[in-house]
Write a protein that holds these residues in place. Sequence first.
Motif, PDB file in Angstrom:
ATOM      1  N   VAL A 217       8.331  -4.625   1.848  1.00  0.00           N
ATOM      2  CA  VAL A 217       8.095  -3.573   0.850  1.00  0.00           C
ATOM      3  C   VAL A 217       7.597  -4.172  -0.465  1.00  0.00           C
ATOM      4  O   VAL A 217       6.680  -3.646  -1.095  1.00  0.00           O
ATOM      5  N   ALA A 218       8.180  -5.291  -0.865  1.00  0.00           N
ATOM      6  CA  ALA A 218       7.791  -5.939  -2.125  1.00  0.00           C
ATOM      7  C   ALA A 218       6.336  -6.397  -2.095  1.00  0.00           C
ATOM      8  O   ALA A 218       5.673  -6.460  -3.130  1.00  0.00           O
ATOM      9  N   GLY A 219       5.835  -6.725  -0.912  1.00  0.00           N
ATOM     10  CA  GLY A 219       4.460  -7.194  -0.800  1.00  0.00           C
ATOM     11  C   GLY A 219       3.417  -6.100  -0.835  1.00  0.00           C
ATOM     12  O   GLY A 219       2.215  -6.383  -0.906  1.00  0.00           O
ATOM     13  N   MET A 220       3.831  -4.850  -0.779  1.00  0.00           N
ATOM     14  CA  MET A 220       2.874  -3.738  -0.777  1.00  0.00           C
ATOM     15  C   MET A 220       2.158  -3.600  -2.116  1.00  0.00           C
ATOM     16  O   MET A 220       2.733  -3.851  -3.171  1.00  0.00           O
ATOM     17  N   THR A 221       0.907  -3.185  -2.069  1.00  0.00           N
ATOM     18  CA  THR A 221       0.217  -2.767  -3.288  1.00  0.00           C
ATOM     19  C   THR A 221       0.633  -1.340  -3.617  1.00  0.00           C
ATOM     20  O   THR A 221       1.226  -0.648  -2.775  1.00  0.00           O
ATOM     21  N   ASP A 222       0.326  -0.892  -4.804  1.00  0.00           N
ATOM     22  CA  ASP A 222       0.675   0.482  -5.197  1.00  0.00           C
ATOM     23  C   ASP A 222       0.055   1.497  -4.236  1.00  0.00           C
ATOM     24  O   ASP A 222       0.719   2.422  -3.765  1.00  0.00           O
ATOM     25  N   ARG A 223      -1.231   1.305  -3.944  1.00  0.00           N
ATOM     26  CA  ARG A 223      -1.943   2.273  -3.092  1.00  0.00           C
ATOM     27  C   ARG A 223      -1.390   2.270  -1.671  1.00  0.00           C
ATOM     28  O   ARG A 223      -1.213   3.328  -1.061  1.00  0.00           O
ATOM     29  N   TYR A 224      -1.116   1.081  -1.140  1.00  0.00           N
ATOM     30  CA  TYR A 224      -0.580   0.999   0.216  1.00  0.00           C
ATOM     31  C   TYR A 224       0.794   1.654   0.294  1.00  0.00           C
ATOM     32  O   TYR A 224       1.114   2.345   1.277  1.00  0.00           O
ATOM     33  N   ALA A 225       1.618   1.452  -0.753  1.00  0.00           N
ATOM     34  CA  ALA A 225       2.948   2.062  -0.767  1.00  0.00           C
ATOM     35  C   ALA A 225       2.853   3.587  -0.776  1.00  0.00           C
ATOM     36  O   ALA A 225       3.593   4.274  -0.056  1.00  0.00           O
ATOM     37  N   VAL A 226       1.939   4.118  -1.571  1.00  0.00           N
ATOM     38  CA  VAL A 226       1.758   5.578  -1.624  1.00  0.00           C
ATOM     39  C   VAL A 226       1.280   6.095  -0.270  1.00  0.00           C
ATOM     40  O   VAL A 226       1.744   7.131   0.221  1.00  0.00           O
TER      41      VAL A 226
ATOM     42  N   PHE B 168       1.751   4.662   2.685  1.00  0.00           N
ATOM     43  CA  PHE B 168       2.864   4.522   3.631  1.00  0.00           C
ATOM     44  C   PHE B 168       3.856   5.664   3.438  1.00  0.00           C
ATOM     45  O   PHE B 168       4.329   6.275   4.407  1.00  0.00           O
ATOM     46  N   TYR B 169       4.151   5.966   2.192  1.00  0.00           N
ATOM     47  CA  TYR B 169       5.072   7.054   1.852  1.00  0.00           C
ATOM     48  C   TYR B 169       4.532   8.392   2.361  1.00  0.00           C
ATOM     49  O   TYR B 169       5.282   9.221   2.892  1.00  0.00           O
ATOM     50  N   SER B 170       3.226   8.594   2.195  1.00  0.00           N
ATOM     51  CA  SER B 170       2.630   9.864   2.621  1.00  0.00           C
ATOM     52  C   SER B 170       2.711  10.032   4.130  1.00  0.00           C
ATOM     53  O   SER B 170       2.839  11.143   4.649  1.00  0.00           O
ATOM     54  N   ARG B 171       2.658   8.923   4.856  1.00  0.00           N
ATOM     55  CA  ARG B 171       2.810   9.006   6.306  1.00  0.00           C
ATOM     56  C   ARG B 171       4.224   9.426   6.690  1.00  0.00           C
ATOM     57  O   ARG B 171       4.444  10.089   7.697  1.00  0.00           O
ATOM     58  N   LEU B 172       5.169   9.009   5.864  1.00  0.00           N
ATOM     59  CA  LEU B 172       6.571   9.328   6.154  1.00  0.00           C
ATOM     60  C   LEU B 172       6.940  10.742   5.761  1.00  0.00           C
ATOM     61  O   LEU B 172       7.691  11.426   6.462  1.00  0.00           O
ATOM     62  N   ARG B 173       6.400  11.214   4.623  1.00  0.00           N
ATOM     63  CA  ARG B 173       6.876  12.473   4.051  1.00  0.00           C
ATOM     64  C   ARG B 173       5.825  13.583   4.023  1.00  0.00           C
ATOM     65  O   ARG B 173       6.159  14.729   3.781  1.00  0.00           O
ATOM     66  N   GLU B 174       4.564  13.226   4.238  1.00  0.00           N
ATOM     67  CA  GLU B 174       3.505  14.236   4.161  1.00  0.00           C
ATOM     68  C   GLU B 174       2.672  14.159   5.433  1.00  0.00           C
ATOM     69  O   GLU B 174       3.096  13.627   6.439  1.00  0.00           O
ATOM     70  N   SER B 175       1.439  14.665   5.338  1.00  0.00           N
ATOM     71  CA  SER B 175       0.593  14.656   6.535  1.00  0.00           C
ATOM     72  C   SER B 175       0.142  13.247   6.890  1.00  0.00           C
ATOM     73  O   SER B 175      -0.001  12.906   8.064  1.00  0.00           O
ATOM     74  N   GLY B 176      -0.112  12.432   5.865  1.00  0.00           N
ATOM     75  CA  GLY B 176      -0.446  11.029   6.110  1.00  0.00           C
ATOM     76  C   GLY B 176      -1.839  10.818   6.630  1.00  0.00           C
ATOM     77  O   GLY B 176      -2.632  11.745   6.823  1.00  0.00           O
TER      78      GLY B 176
END
Length: 455
Positions: free
Chosen positions: A429-438, A440-448
């Motif tokens: 998780v610490a290695g993620m960029t801001d965009r990649y984290a967003v 990844f999050y969208s895949r978990l909580r939104e349509s992704g």
Amino acid sequence: MLYSAKDYQRVRKEKEELDLGRSQFRRDFARLLHSPAFRRLQGKTQLFPGHESDFFRNRLTHSLEVAQIAKGLAQQINKRTPAFKRRSIDLDLVEFAGLAHDLGHPPFGHNGEHALDDCMKKYGGFEGNAQTLRILSRVEKKIQAAIGPSDDICGITPEGIDRRLGLNLTYRSLAAVLKYDNPIPLRRKKDTPLEKGYYESERELVEKIKAHVGVPTASTKFKTVECQIMDIADDIAYSTYDLEDAMKGGFSHPMQLLAKVGDESLLTKLHEKVAKEVPKVTPDEVFAALTDLFMLNGADTPALEQYTTSKMLASDAKMRSEFTSELIGRFMRGVSVTHGTGADIKFSKVEVAREIRIKIESLKHLNFLLMIMSPRLKVVEYRGYEVVKTIFETLDSEEGHLLLPDDLQVMFGRLTDTDSKKRLICDFVAGMTDRYAVEFYSRLRESGASIFKPI
């Protein structure tokens, strides 16, 4: 002696091709420059989110600036200080430290840092500087210890032994990023603040670093001269260029900042922060330091003229550039060294003149109080914290590790203790960029995104 044979040694011995004209420290510099962790800094926030403007700095451009300032300081010390004329500070090593200093910052900066620390409080904590050391010495996938079957490419052996050595850097290069000489407690209570240091998982490595580099005899504090130079260069770059980004972003201009400092409550908060770095500093000294920085035409200039110049500075690229360049030069000229003797010369005290230190700290903390704590950036902060914590908790759930990349799933399955498994997730998780984290999050909580796009 400034550098000895033991400084150049690595955890795993390698054949050094010095006949090619490249020193061991330059080799370390190259390994860092070509590493994925270094490239990913371009996608991590410095002050303002990168997608807002091509002008704003990110962690990568900030690190380049810190490296240049650190190298300039080392050149200045080598030229001015008799002891270092004879035994020069290695410029490649100082530049390496500047480039590497922010390597461990997670997505969304300090907001992501606090989120991961909250998730890891019972498992060794999280802190950006500790993560930098871990990335360089373990997480980066370049060198492994000769343990286990020769055809097994996994960094964890089938028996659960971690054989990863990261970039396998020299001990002196690792010492150059060791800013805090204390282990972070393995177990902390939920409400304890973030603690700076190194992880328990790197304790043995830190002992090896000290055994090879040596420890100071005149002080209990382990911090090499190269590390001190990097630390000061970071403060100079952070305090000055965050101000430039804030002016470009339309957040403020010098006279507006000075007017806000006239507010007693803000000045009190600012003084409290500066006093932690500059003993016995007074509120009047803090205000005087900022007045000297922001009164662009001198104190006797009429207020309207001061205001007009201040507004013009914030909006004109050439004036902004000249302003920040002058500040950088002024701050750098305030740096000097009180050198040790014998083996202690490598731990020589790098100092900043008190007047200059007050200016740097006042500007740095003013940026924090007025920019980072502003409502517009607090929205970003809240979102970043939530994104990082949600990703960690999802990966840490019963079958969450199945969302990890294939190679990390193999490592996760081979690790035998909970602390190591949590740390593996934290590293990812610490290695993620801001965009990649967003994303990844969208895949978990939104349509992704599409299922055909790899994680």
